[in-house]
Write a protein that holds these residues in place. Sequence first.
Motif, PDB file in Angstrom:
ATOM      1  N   SER A  19       0.788  -1.178  -0.193  1.00  0.00           N
ATOM      2  CA  SER A  19       0.283   0.138  -0.143  1.00  0.00           C
ATOM      3  C   SER A  19       0.774   1.577  -0.017  1.00  0.00           C
ATOM      4  N   ILE A  20       2.357   1.517   0.258  1.00  0.00           N
ATOM      5  CA  ILE A  20       2.970   2.686  -0.018  1.00  0.00           C
ATOM      6  C   ILE A  20       3.081   3.488  -1.365  1.00  0.00           C
ATOM      7  N   PRO A  21       3.714   2.437  -1.818  1.00  0.00           N
ATOM      8  CA  PRO A  21       2.467   2.968  -3.521  1.00  0.00           C
ATOM      9  C   PRO A  21       1.853   3.715  -3.836  1.00  0.00           C
ATOM     10  N   ILE A  22       0.643   3.480  -2.633  1.00  0.00           N
ATOM     11  CA  ILE A  22      -0.968   4.361  -3.207  1.00  0.00           C
ATOM     12  C   ILE A  22      -0.454   5.574  -3.045  1.00  0.00           C
ATOM     13  N   ILE A  26      -0.580   9.027  -3.888  1.00  0.00           N
ATOM     14  CA  ILE A  26      -1.477  10.143  -3.910  1.00  0.00           C
ATOM     15  C   ILE A  26      -0.548  11.456  -3.720  1.00  0.00           C
ATOM     16  N   TYR A  27      -0.002  11.343  -2.945  1.00  0.00           N
ATOM     17  CA  TYR A  27       0.433  12.373  -2.466  1.00  0.00           C
ATOM     18  C   TYR A  27       1.896  13.190  -3.568  1.00  0.00           C
ATOM     19  N   SER A  28       2.195  12.468  -4.162  1.00  0.00           N
ATOM     20  CA  SER A  28       2.991  13.311  -5.272  1.00  0.00           C
ATOM     21  C   SER A  28       2.568  14.207  -6.485  1.00  0.00           C
ATOM     22  N   PRO A  29       3.942  14.740  -6.927  1.00  0.00           N
ATOM     23  CA  PRO A  29       3.460  16.286  -7.753  1.00  0.00           C
ATOM     24  C   PRO A  29       2.699  15.329  -8.301  1.00  0.00           C
ATOM     25  N   PRO A  38       1.760   2.748 -13.581  1.00  0.00           N
ATOM     26  CA  PRO A  38       1.917   1.291 -13.792  1.00  0.00           C
ATOM     27  C   PRO A  38       2.323   0.294 -12.399  1.00  0.00           C
ATOM     28  N   VAL A  39       2.636   1.721 -11.942  1.00  0.00           N
ATOM     29  CA  VAL A  39       3.100   0.557 -10.596  1.00  0.00           C
ATOM     30  C   VAL A  39       2.306   0.337  -9.801  1.00  0.00           C
ATOM     31  N   ALA A  44       0.789  -3.113  -6.898  1.00  0.00           N
ATOM     32  CA  ALA A  44       0.252  -2.096  -6.242  1.00  0.00           C
ATOM     33  C   ALA A  44      -1.293  -2.981  -5.551  1.00  0.00           C
ATOM     34  N   ILE A  45      -2.417  -2.675  -6.787  1.00  0.00           N
ATOM     35  CA  ILE A  45      -3.789  -3.081  -6.376  1.00  0.00           C
ATOM     36  C   ILE A  45      -4.248  -4.349  -6.462  1.00  0.00           C
TER      37      ILE A  45
END
Length: 70
Positions: A19-22, A26-29, A38-39, A44-45
């Motif tokens: 869940s860390i990549p999610i 969400i919070y990336s620019p 793609p990841v 991840a999902i």
Amino acid sequence: MISDATKRSILRWIHIVFSIPIVGYIYSPFKELPNYAPVVRYVAIPVIFLSGLCMWKGHLLRRLIAKRSG
């Protein structure tokens, strides 16, 4: 043989780690979203979904597999 508590713990940690990549998505620019997409979509999902399903209804899945093989 692995105990049920160990299996749950392993599945729980897989669920948390993937869940860390999610959170990064969400919070990336906005410019960096194509790097994460793609990841998150293809790795991840699905892993989060399958680990959550195994934690929720894994006992029924194991019972179905045991009936078919035995």
